[in-house]
Design a protein around this motif. Structure first.
Motif, PDB file in Angstrom:
ATOM      1  N   ASN A  28     -13.130  -1.712  10.398  1.00  0.00           N
ATOM      2  CA  ASN A  28     -14.211  -0.745  10.576  1.00  0.00           C
ATOM      3  C   ASN A  28     -14.892  -0.344   9.272  1.00  0.00           C
ATOM      4  OD1 ASN A  28     -12.464   1.079   9.315  1.00  0.00           O
ATOM      5  ND2 ASN A  28     -11.908   2.143  11.211  1.00  0.00           N
ATOM      6  N   GLY A  29     -14.456  -0.919   8.151  1.00  0.00           N
ATOM      7  CA  GLY A  29     -15.081  -0.620   6.878  1.00  0.00           C
ATOM      8  C   GLY A  29     -14.611   0.666   6.226  1.00  0.00           C
ATOM      9  N   LYS A  30     -13.708   1.397   6.909  1.00  0.00           N
ATOM     10  CA  LYS A  30     -13.278   2.705   6.410  1.00  0.00           C
ATOM     11  C   LYS A  30     -11.773   2.808   6.186  1.00  0.00           C
ATOM     12  CE  LYS A  30     -17.074   4.997   8.844  1.00  0.00           C
ATOM     13  NZ  LYS A  30     -17.438   6.007   9.880  1.00  0.00           N
ATOM     14  N   ALA A  41      10.107  -5.267   1.573  1.00  0.00           N
ATOM     15  CA  ALA A  41      10.712  -4.515   0.476  1.00  0.00           C
ATOM     16  C   ALA A  41      10.648  -3.006   0.702  1.00  0.00           C
ATOM     17  CB  ALA A  41      10.032  -4.870  -0.845  1.00  0.00           C
ATOM     18  N   ALA A  42       9.747  -2.559   1.568  1.00  0.00           N
ATOM     19  CA  ALA A  42       9.630  -1.132   1.849  1.00  0.00           C
ATOM     20  C   ALA A  42      10.825  -0.602   2.640  1.00  0.00           C
ATOM     21  CB  ALA A  42       8.333  -0.843   2.610  1.00  0.00           C
ATOM     22  N   ASP A  43      11.593  -1.495   3.237  1.00  0.00           N
ATOM     23  CA  ASP A  43      12.791  -1.052   3.964  1.00  0.00           C
ATOM     24  C   ASP A  43      13.767  -0.333   3.048  1.00  0.00           C
ATOM     25  OD1 ASP A  43      11.644  -2.292   6.124  1.00  0.00           O
ATOM     26  OD2 ASP A  43      13.117  -3.919   6.267  1.00  0.00           O
ATOM     27  N   THR A  44      13.847  -0.782   1.806  1.00  0.00           N
ATOM     28  CA  THR A  44      14.789  -0.189   0.854  1.00  0.00           C
ATOM     29  C   THR A  44      14.092   0.679  -0.189  1.00  0.00           C
ATOM     30  OG1 THR A  44      14.676  -2.239  -0.448  1.00  0.00           O
ATOM     31  CG2 THR A  44      16.490  -2.024   1.143  1.00  0.00           C
ATOM     32  N   ASN A  45      12.768   0.660  -0.176  1.00  0.00           N
ATOM     33  CA  ASN A  45      12.003   1.482  -1.110  1.00  0.00           C
ATOM     34  C   ASN A  45      10.798   2.067  -0.386  1.00  0.00           C
ATOM     35  OD1 ASN A  45      10.688   2.728  -3.208  1.00  0.00           O
ATOM     36  ND2 ASN A  45      10.322   0.862  -4.408  1.00  0.00           N
ATOM     37  N   PRO A  46      11.007   3.141   0.371  1.00  0.00           N
ATOM     38  CA  PRO A  46       9.913   3.695   1.180  1.00  0.00           C
ATOM     39  C   PRO A  46       8.746   4.230   0.370  1.00  0.00           C
ATOM     40  CG  PRO A  46      11.833   5.142   1.190  1.00  0.00           C
ATOM     41  CD  PRO A  46      12.266   3.870   0.534  1.00  0.00           C
ATOM     42  N   ARG A  47       8.918   4.408  -0.944  1.00  0.00           N
ATOM     43  CA  ARG A  47       7.826   4.897  -1.778  1.00  0.00           C
ATOM     44  C   ARG A  47       6.976   3.758  -2.337  1.00  0.00           C
ATOM     45  NH1 ARG A  47      10.392   9.917  -5.329  1.00  0.00           N
ATOM     46  NH2 ARG A  47      11.055  11.178  -3.529  1.00  0.00           N
ATOM     47  N   LEU A  48       7.296   2.552  -1.942  1.00  0.00           N
ATOM     48  CA  LEU A  48       6.550   1.396  -2.414  1.00  0.00           C
ATOM     49  C   LEU A  48       5.081   1.525  -2.021  1.00  0.00           C
ATOM     50  CD1 LEU A  48       7.550  -1.200  -3.891  1.00  0.00           C
ATOM     51  CD2 LEU A  48       7.484  -2.338  -1.667  1.00  0.00           C
ATOM     52  N   SER A  49       4.194   1.140  -2.913  1.00  0.00           N
ATOM     53  CA  SER A  49       2.762   1.236  -2.630  1.00  0.00           C
ATOM     54  C   SER A  49       2.358   0.231  -1.559  1.00  0.00           C
ATOM     55  CB  SER A  49       1.954   0.998  -3.906  1.00  0.00           C
ATOM     56  OG  SER A  49       2.225  -0.292  -4.421  1.00  0.00           O
ATOM     57  N   ASN A  50       1.251   0.520  -0.910  1.00  0.00           N
ATOM     58  CA  ASN A  50       0.744  -0.357   0.144  1.00  0.00           C
ATOM     59  C   ASN A  50       0.024  -1.544  -0.488  1.00  0.00           C
ATOM     60  OD1 ASN A  50      -0.212  -1.498   2.501  1.00  0.00           O
ATOM     61  ND2 ASN A  50      -1.014   0.413   3.333  1.00  0.00           N
ATOM     62  N   ALA A  51       0.272  -2.734   0.035  1.00  0.00           N
ATOM     63  CA  ALA A  51      -0.393  -3.937  -0.473  1.00  0.00           C
ATOM     64  C   ALA A  51      -1.800  -4.098   0.075  1.00  0.00           C
ATOM     65  CB  ALA A  51       0.436  -5.169  -0.126  1.00  0.00           C
ATOM     66  N   PHE A  52      -2.161  -3.293   1.080  1.00  0.00           N
ATOM     67  CA  PHE A  52      -3.461  -3.427   1.735  1.00  0.00           C
ATOM     68  C   PHE A  52      -4.203  -2.102   1.651  1.00  0.00           C
ATOM     69  CE2 PHE A  52      -0.497  -6.400   3.630  1.00  0.00           C
ATOM     70  CZ  PHE A  52      -1.193  -7.596   3.571  1.00  0.00           C
ATOM     71  N   ILE A  53      -5.420  -2.154   1.124  1.00  0.00           N
ATOM     72  CA  ILE A  53      -6.211  -0.947   0.940  1.00  0.00           C
ATOM     73  C   ILE A  53      -7.647  -1.220   1.370  1.00  0.00           C
ATOM     74  CG2 ILE A  53      -4.768  -0.153  -0.970  1.00  0.00           C
ATOM     75  CD1 ILE A  53      -7.061  -1.013  -2.870  1.00  0.00           C
ATOM     76  N   VAL A  54      -8.424  -0.155   1.483  1.00  0.00           N
ATOM     77  CA  VAL A  54      -9.877  -0.257   1.667  1.00  0.00           C
ATOM     78  C   VAL A  54     -10.523   0.231   0.381  1.00  0.00           C
ATOM     79  CG1 VAL A  54     -11.864   0.515   2.987  1.00  0.00           C
ATOM     80  CG2 VAL A  54      -9.686   0.073   4.148  1.00  0.00           C
ATOM     81  N   ARG A  55     -11.409  -0.610  -0.182  1.00  0.00           N
ATOM     82  CA  ARG A  55     -12.055  -0.295  -1.456  1.00  0.00           C
ATOM     83  C   ARG A  55     -13.516  -0.703  -1.392  1.00  0.00           C
ATOM     84  NH1 ARG A  55      -9.220  -3.432  -5.949  1.00  0.00           N
ATOM     85  NH2 ARG A  55     -10.575  -5.115  -5.239  1.00  0.00           N
ATOM     86  N   ASN A  56     -14.392   0.264  -1.579  1.00  0.00           N
ATOM     87  CA  ASN A  56     -15.840   0.007  -1.574  1.00  0.00           C
ATOM     88  C   ASN A  56     -16.281  -0.720  -0.300  1.00  0.00           C
ATOM     89  OD1 ASN A  56     -16.053   1.131  -4.192  1.00  0.00           O
ATOM     90  ND2 ASN A  56     -15.548  -0.849  -5.124  1.00  0.00           N
ATOM     91  N   GLY A  57     -15.709  -0.309   0.825  1.00  0.00           N
ATOM     92  CA  GLY A  57     -16.087  -0.886   2.110  1.00  0.00           C
ATOM     93  C   GLY A  57     -15.481  -2.238   2.406  1.00  0.00           C
ATOM     94  N   LEU A  58     -14.590  -2.729   1.535  1.00  0.00           N
ATOM     95  CA  LEU A  58     -13.925  -4.014   1.734  1.00  0.00           C
ATOM     96  C   LEU A  58     -12.454  -3.796   2.053  1.00  0.00           C
ATOM     97  CD1 LEU A  58     -15.336  -5.934  -1.380  1.00  0.00           C
ATOM     98  CD2 LEU A  58     -16.262  -5.951   0.955  1.00  0.00           C
ATOM     99  N   ARG A 217     -14.737  -9.041   3.636  1.00  0.00           N
ATOM    100  CA  ARG A 217     -15.867  -8.199   4.034  1.00  0.00           C
ATOM    101  C   ARG A 217     -16.234  -8.403   5.504  1.00  0.00           C
ATOM    102  NH1 ARG A 217     -21.126 -10.798   0.843  1.00  0.00           N
ATOM    103  NH2 ARG A 217     -21.252 -12.766   2.008  1.00  0.00           N
ATOM    104  N   LYS A 218     -15.651  -9.401   6.152  1.00  0.00           N
ATOM    105  CA  LYS A 218     -15.921  -9.618   7.573  1.00  0.00           C
ATOM    106  C   LYS A 218     -14.676 -10.168   8.256  1.00  0.00           C
ATOM    107  CE  LYS A 218     -19.126 -11.995  10.737  1.00  0.00           C
ATOM    108  NZ  LYS A 218     -20.297 -12.914  10.836  1.00  0.00           N
ATOM    109  N   LEU A 219     -14.322  -9.558   9.374  1.00  0.00           N
ATOM    110  CA  LEU A 219     -13.231 -10.021  10.235  1.00  0.00           C
ATOM    111  C   LEU A 219     -13.675  -9.735  11.670  1.00  0.00           C
ATOM    112  CD1 LEU A 219     -10.385  -8.458   8.119  1.00  0.00           C
ATOM    113  CD2 LEU A 219     -10.440 -10.884   8.701  1.00  0.00           C
TER     114      LEU A 219
END
Length: 229
Positions: A28-30, A41-58, A217-219
């Motif tokens: 949805n771009g947002k 790896a988040a199973d043992t480290n719940p504070r691990l950063s997310n590998a997937f983000i939204v940045r500048n509409g992408l 930018r498109k899915l």
């Protein structure tokens, strides 16, 4: 971090009214509404950063920590249009179709058929506890005795072209059509793979975090009844 979430299995024909041929954007771009993240790896480290983000509409796969972004819904008989690029160094990623059981291979990859996006090899098939056939199997997969769908087996089926990708940093268009047990792939208008007799005909769609930053930018998914010729 939200990890393996509830999966609602819905045929795309019910989801998007196949009779109308209506397309649906998976992004949805947002934010990541409609997706869930599986980062082992988040199973043992719940504070691990997310590998997937939204940045500048992408939608951005940062590449690390490694894992998958998986649709909540399951799809069948569709065309998936993806526009992506590697904004920095050439790298590796993939689009997984007919995904189901999480972490089925190496404790990481969901059961699926991967359509490779790795720079220089876009359009390869990788068999992940599912299988598919193409013409010239031995030339493109190697000796039959080595074929397989699990750890240590010849799971890669090479694509048909060597020059379909755009230069690094430019946007590529990948089209994946999945109808019944057939999967056909184009990269920037070139037919790069054409498989049949797949061992699955429906499932989730997933994107990889596999060590390299990738921008999308498109899915867009469109229900179809037949492959494009």
């Amino acid at each position: 971090m939200k990890t393996r979430g509830f999966t609602l299995v819905v045929s795309l024909t019910l989801l998007a009214c196949a009779s109308s041929g209506a397309s649906r954007s998976l992004f949805n771009g947002k934010d990541l509404t409609g997706w869930h993240v599986d980062i082992p790896a988040a199973d043992t480290n719940p504070r691990l950063s997310n590998a997937f983000i939204v940045r500048n509409g992408l939608l951005v796969s940062l590449g690390e920590p490694r894992g998958h972004l998986i649709t909540d819904l399951s799809f069948s008989n569709y065309r998936l249009e993806v526009e992506y690029r590697f904004p920095g160094a050439p790298g590796n990623a993939g689009v997984l179709v007919h995904a189901s059981t999480p972490r089925a291979l190496y404790g990481m990859f969901p059961k699926s058929i991967e359509v490779q996006m790795e720079h220089g090899n876009a359009g390869d098939f990788w068999c992940i506890v599912e299988d598919i056939r193409v013409p010239d199997m031995e030339a493109r997969r190697g000796p039959p005795a080595e074929w397989g769908i699990t750890e240590g087996k010849a799971r890669r089926i090479r694509n048909l072209t060597d020059s379909s990708e755009k230069p690094l940093g430019e946007w590529n268009t990948m089209v994946v059509e999945a109808v019944g047990r057939s999967i056909r792939v184009w990269v920037n208008g070139d037919l790069v793979n054409d498989g049949s007799d797949a061992t699955a005909d429906h499932g989730q769609i997933a994107l990889q975090a596999e060590g390299s930053e990738v921008e999308f930018r498109k899915l867009v998914v469109t229900p179809i009844r037949a492959l494009t010729h």
